[in-house]
Design an enzyme around this catalytic site. Structure first.
Site, PDB file in Angstrom:
ATOM      1  N   ASP A 218       0.680  -1.154  -0.162  1.00  0.00           N
ATOM      2  CA  ASP A 218      -0.110  -0.011   0.059  1.00  0.00           C
ATOM      3  C   ASP A 218       0.804   1.379   0.059  1.00  0.00           C
ATOM      4  O   ASP A 218       2.078   1.233   0.407  1.00  0.00           O
ATOM      5  CB  ASP A 218      -1.000  -0.221   1.251  1.00  0.00           C
ATOM      6  N   GLN A 249       0.099  11.817  -4.285  1.00  0.00           N
ATOM      7  CA  GLN A 249       0.149  11.884  -2.940  1.00  0.00           C
ATOM      8  C   GLN A 249       1.512  11.793  -2.259  1.00  0.00           C
ATOM      9  O   GLN A 249       1.641  11.239  -1.360  1.00  0.00           O
ATOM     10  CB  GLN A 249      -0.935  10.863  -2.405  1.00  0.00           C
TER      11      GLN A 249
END
Length: 730
Positions: A218, A249
């Site tokens: 992740d 991000q």
């Protein structure tokens, strides 16, 4: 029995899910359901007969690890056998089993940043180098070097143009020598030592690479060089690696994260299948419209645009504040207004680029009696009394830990000063300080002072007790409670913190019945206060970096001014793009409502300055966007100097600030329209939360009073909103 339904996933998610084997890269926009995709992948693989023993799932925070474990457990009863972990926890676990292969003891201590700093300061003092000049530079290069895969000599060559690099490297060499002597690793060592273990020992590497048939990662964009190379090592046999990330991000380049690993992954795994998730399940379309406009200004990114089937929702609001007090009042009053409609404090987050912006905000929230918590402040495990207790416990795991010994050797007071410590160091030579004390090699005077400490340590070392009981015995035998005065507020608070620590041990043992002292200490060392963000029913006040991966119904982003957000040191294109990614992360935390604020003038770092609105406000589409000039938005400065000093809210009439205050800019003093001058120094007042208090000072503009409350001490409150009642006749 597996309880999941693949049909609940959208088309793009299902396509990615069908790729059972090989390398898979999913570029997942904010709020696009990547967690759901990852959990369903595990469920699908288990349904296809893959044993949970062969999974490995990497997350980036302890909070994410916990949440992922809970989600997977609901879907897959055998999920507790899956190794779900952060990089640092994974490496600590591997090193506990195999670090002896690179000549370290398995009982190593993990040093906190504070411990590492103490070692560096000690070395600098011995080298007659002032730590105010050298400490920060040395600590930066220690971490910077360890987040590469270079030898120290190669790093020295790469940094040859850095001033005094040879001297810095000499300090680093001594630092490494002392950590080895103390059988200690710092945070960065956990990663680089695991990489070197795998590189130097093919058998150990293959043991893990063979076991982990399926690897899931992740927040892949946040991997640094060492983490990326570790993943390649672990995937070297089966090549079944499924990574999910979003280059938009990536906000941690300052600690080595490199979103370009997403592009590198495509080269290192040539048969990789790439999928794109753009449907957002978190935010309203009006919020996503702003986010898309903003991030489109970055050039180093894959093309994607977030969309949603959710309603348009409330339009984001931008508020031009007069100054930081006006800004704080707008935030507090808006939260209070929404709380009256049924929202709860936990539904709100106030985000900022700099922690320095919190003071006025806290005062305003206190005045409205709104519960809140500031993250990034003084952490529980960094309190002096807790660090002392932890240091005692560390010595029972690793007797070579000289840093822990130095913290406890004169607490409680034993008459051991600097000269005595230097004498013990000389006697110890290459041995640890604790072993020198335990083996009775001190002179008569020192032996007498440390005799009780020595006997207690030897007695406790022989005990075989449950962890909770052992911690209690350590506290009792070394008389840690008796060291504090329960009659003083400070002493009482410290004793309460020790009790809280014991309660924390009990809670950990309930969740981990077979845990050892070493495992408990490792857990708290790798714990961060941001792991508890959003818990406890309070408004969250935090930097944007702290809330990565979280979401809130209502988000305020304050301090949107040039030099603050983007921060002033963002000079290069890469730096500015990272600041824009940070702003994008902030905006996409909002589910329902988004509020942004900037000030015409702000008091910061000891002076008041007129402020220029952040370019990000214009890029979001709130004002006419103008390309950057040599001095960005220089025309805005004149505009703000000439404008009226009334805070102004745009885009949503429901959230225009209730202007009970009219501002008059005579001599830059803000004068309230209504009479706050009924308050006088020396008056007694009552506050619904703090009780009765005495006004001891009022600011020149009449807006803020310092009030001494019985039992709460001095509080600074804004008089125009503080719910105060003047106590007549007192």
């Amino acid at each position: 029995m597996l309880t999941f339904d693949v049909s609940s996933l959208n088309t793009e998610q299902q396509q990615a899910l069908k790729q059972i084997n090989g390398a898979v890269l999913v570029t997942a926009g904010a709020g696009s359901g990547k967690t759901r995709l990852l959990t369903h992948r595990i469920a699908l693989l288990l349904a296809n007969g893959v044993s949970p023993f062969f999974f490995f799932f990497i997350t980036f925070t302890n909070k994410a690890t916990k949440e992922m474990s809970e989600r997977v457990q609901k879907m897959c009863p055998d999920a507790d056998k899956i190794w779900i972990s952060t990089f640092h926890s994974m490496c600590a676990r591997i090193l506990r089993m195999d670090i002896d292969k690179i000549n370290y003891s398995k009982s190593f201590t993990i040093y906190s940043d504070d411990d590492s700093e103490k070692v560096v300061k000690e070395i600098l003092a011995e080298m007659s180098l002032p730590d105010d000049k050298w400490k920060k530079e040395v600590l930066f290069h220690i971490s910077n070097w360890k987040n590469t895969i270079l030898s120290l000599d190669d790093y020295n060559l790469q940094m040859k143009d850095v001033r005094d690099i040879n001297k810095i490297v000499s300090v680093i060499k001594e630092y490494e020598k002392r950590l080895k002597k103390n059988n200690a690793l710092d945070f960065d060592d956990l990663l680089i030592k695991t990489y070197r273990l795998f590189s130097q020992n093919e058998e150990v590497k293959n043991k893990y690479a063979q076991r982990f048939e399926y690897i899931l990662v992740d927040e892949f964009q946040d991997t640094n060089t060492v983490q990326y190379e570790l993943l390649k090592q672990l995937a070297s046999i089966h090549q079944n690696i499924f990574v999910v990330g979003d280059e938009d991000q990536c906000i941690y380049s300052w600690r080595g994260a490199n979103f370009k690993n997403i592009f590198k992954f495509k080269n290192d795994f040539p048969d990789v299948k790439v999928f794109k998730l753009e449907r957002n399940y978190r935010s309203t379309s009006s919020i996503l419209d702003k986010a898309n406009k903003l991030i489109a200004h970055n050039k180093s990114r894959l093309d994607k645009k977030l969309w949603t089937e959710s309603p348009e929702g409330d339009s984001p609001v931008i508020y031009e504040a007069v100054d930081e007090r006006d800004e704080a009042l707008f935030v507090a009053s808006t939260i209070e207004k929404l709380l009256r409609t049924g929202e709860t404090p936990a539904d709100f987050a106030v985000l900022m680029r700099l922690n320095a912006l919190t003071r006025n905000l806290e005062e305003a929230l206190l005045s409205y009696n709104i519960p809140h918590k500031i993250y990034g402040g003084f952490k529980f495990y960094e309190r002096a009394e807790i660090k002392t207790l932890i240091s005692y416990l560390r010595l029972f795991v690793n007797p070579n830990d000289d840093i822990a010994l130095l913290r406890v050797i004169n607490f409680p007071k034993r008459g051991i000063g600097e000269s005595a410590i230097e004498k013990i160091k000389v006697l110890a030579g290459e041995k640890s300080l604790l072993r020198t004390i335990l083996e009775g090699e001190l002179d008569a005077q020192l032996s007498k002072k440390l005799e009780e400490f020595r006997l207690n340590f030897m007695f406790l070392s022989q005990l075989d007790l449950p962890l909770c009981d052992f911690v209690g015995e350590v506290i009792n035998k070394f008389k840690l409670r008796e060291a504090y005065d329960i009659k003083s507020d400070e002493g009482f608070n410290k004793l309460m913190n020790i009790s809280s620590f014991e309660a924390g041990v009990e809670e950990f043992v309930k969740l981990n019945p077979t845990c050892t002292l070493a495992e408990y200490l490792e857990n708290i060392t790798l714990t961060s206060d941001v792991d508890t963000i959003g818990e406890g029913g309070s408004v969250t006040i935090a930097t944007v970096h702290s809330v990565k991966g979280l979401e809130f119904k209502n988000v305020f982003i304050i301090g949107l001014e040039e030099g603050i957000f983007p921060i002033s040191r963002s000079n290069s294109t890469d730096d500015l793009e990272e600041e824009r990614r940070l702003m994008y992360v902030a905006v996409t935390r909002a589910e329902k409502r988004l509020f942004l604020t900037h000030c015409s003038k702000r008091f910061l770092y000891g002076k008041t300055s007129y402020q220029i609105v952040s370019r990000f406000c214009r890029e979001l589409g709130f004002y006419d966007y103008k390309p950057q000039k040599i001095s960005p938005y220089e025309d805005a400065l004149a505009e703000f100097k000439n404008k009226g000093k009334v805070g102004t809210s745009y885009c949503n009439d429901d959230f225009k600030f209730d202007k009970n205050v009219v501002f008059n800019d005579k001599k830059s003093n803000i004068q309230p329209k209504y009479d706050v001058f009924k308050y006088k120094i020396g008056q007694n007042v009552r506050h619904p939360k703090f009780g009765e208090g005495l006004i001891i000072n009022i600011s020149q503009d009449g807006l803020v009073a310092d009030i001494d409350f019985d039992g709460f001490g001095k509080k600074s409150l804004m008089l125009e909103i503080a719910p105060l009642t003047v106590l007549e006749g007192k």
